[in-house]
Design a protein around this motif. Structure first.
Motif, short mmCIF file in Angstrom:
data_model
loop_
_atom_site.label_atom_id
_atom_site.label_comp_id
_atom_site.label_asym_id
_atom_site.label_seq_id
_atom_site.Cartn_x
_atom_site.Cartn_y
_atom_site.Cartn_z
N VAL A 4 0.86 -1.33 -0.08
CA VAL A 4 -0.01 -0.05 0.04
C VAL A 4 0.89 1.18 -0.11
N LEU A 5 1.76 1.27 0.75
CA LEU A 5 2.91 2.29 0.81
C LEU A 5 3.43 2.51 -0.40
N SER A 6 3.84 1.38 -1.02
CA SER A 6 4.57 1.58 -2.28
C SER A 6 3.79 2.06 -3.37
N ILE A 7 2.41 1.78 -3.47
CA ILE A 7 1.52 2.31 -4.41
C ILE A 7 1.17 3.69 -4.33
N LEU A 10 4.11 5.66 -5.46
CA LEU A 10 4.09 5.48 -6.96
C LEU A 10 3.17 6.55 -7.36
N VAL A 11 1.82 6.69 -7.05
CA VAL A 11 0.75 7.46 -7.19
C VAL A 11 1.47 8.98 -6.72
N GLY A 12 2.07 9.12 -5.76
CA GLY A 12 2.67 10.39 -5.42
C GLY A 12 3.74 10.86 -6.34
N ALA A 13 4.63 10.06 -6.77
CA ALA A 13 5.38 10.48 -7.83
C ALA A 13 4.98 10.44 -9.07
N ALA A 14 3.86 9.83 -9.66
CA ALA A 14 3.13 10.12 -10.75
C ALA A 14 2.38 11.78 -10.65
N ILE A 15 2.05 11.91 -9.34
CA ILE A 15 1.40 13.31 -9.33
C ILE A 15 2.50 14.30 -9.54
N CYS A 16 3.50 13.92 -8.87
CA CYS A 16 4.80 15.20 -8.98
C CYS A 16 5.03 15.13 -10.19
N LEU A 17 5.30 14.17 -11.10
CA LEU A 17 5.66 14.25 -12.32
C LEU A 17 4.80 14.87 -13.30
N TYR A 18 3.35 14.79 -13.17
CA TYR A 18 2.36 15.49 -13.68
C TYR A 18 2.36 16.99 -13.72
N ILE A 19 2.56 17.28 -12.42
CA ILE A 19 2.83 18.62 -12.08
C ILE A 19 3.80 19.31 -12.53
#
Length: 84
Positions: A4-7, A10-19
């Motif tokens: 769950v923490l890994s997911i 990854l979601v946080g990293a994807a959001i940061c990349l999008y921003i």
């Protein structure tokens, strides 16, 4: 729990990349707008310079008209002295 923490990471990293990508896109749009604004500013300055020159020419023309009118009055006064 570890998954769950890994997911979430990854979601946080994807959001940061999008921003980050959106910020770079916005930055390039701002640069393009800035360049466009500078071109318009240069054009406005050129038009203002032309307007200043036109105003100077108009003032000179008005002065020439005033002098011409004064000469015309003097000529009329001179001719009126000889009219019968």
């Amino acid at each position: 729990m570890h998954i769950v923490l890994s997911i979430l990471a990854l979601v946080g990293a994807a959001i940061c990349l999008y921003i980050t990508i959106k910020c770079f896109m916005l930055h390039s749009q701002i640069e393009a707008f800035h360049a466009s604004s500078l071109r318009y500013l240069e054009e406005i300055q050129e038009v203002n310079k032309e307007l200043d020159e036109a105003e100077e020419n108009l003032q000179a023309l008005n002065h020439a008209i005033e002098l011409t009118n004064k000469i015309a009055v003097k000529i009329k006064t001179f001719l009126d002295k000889f009219s019968f």
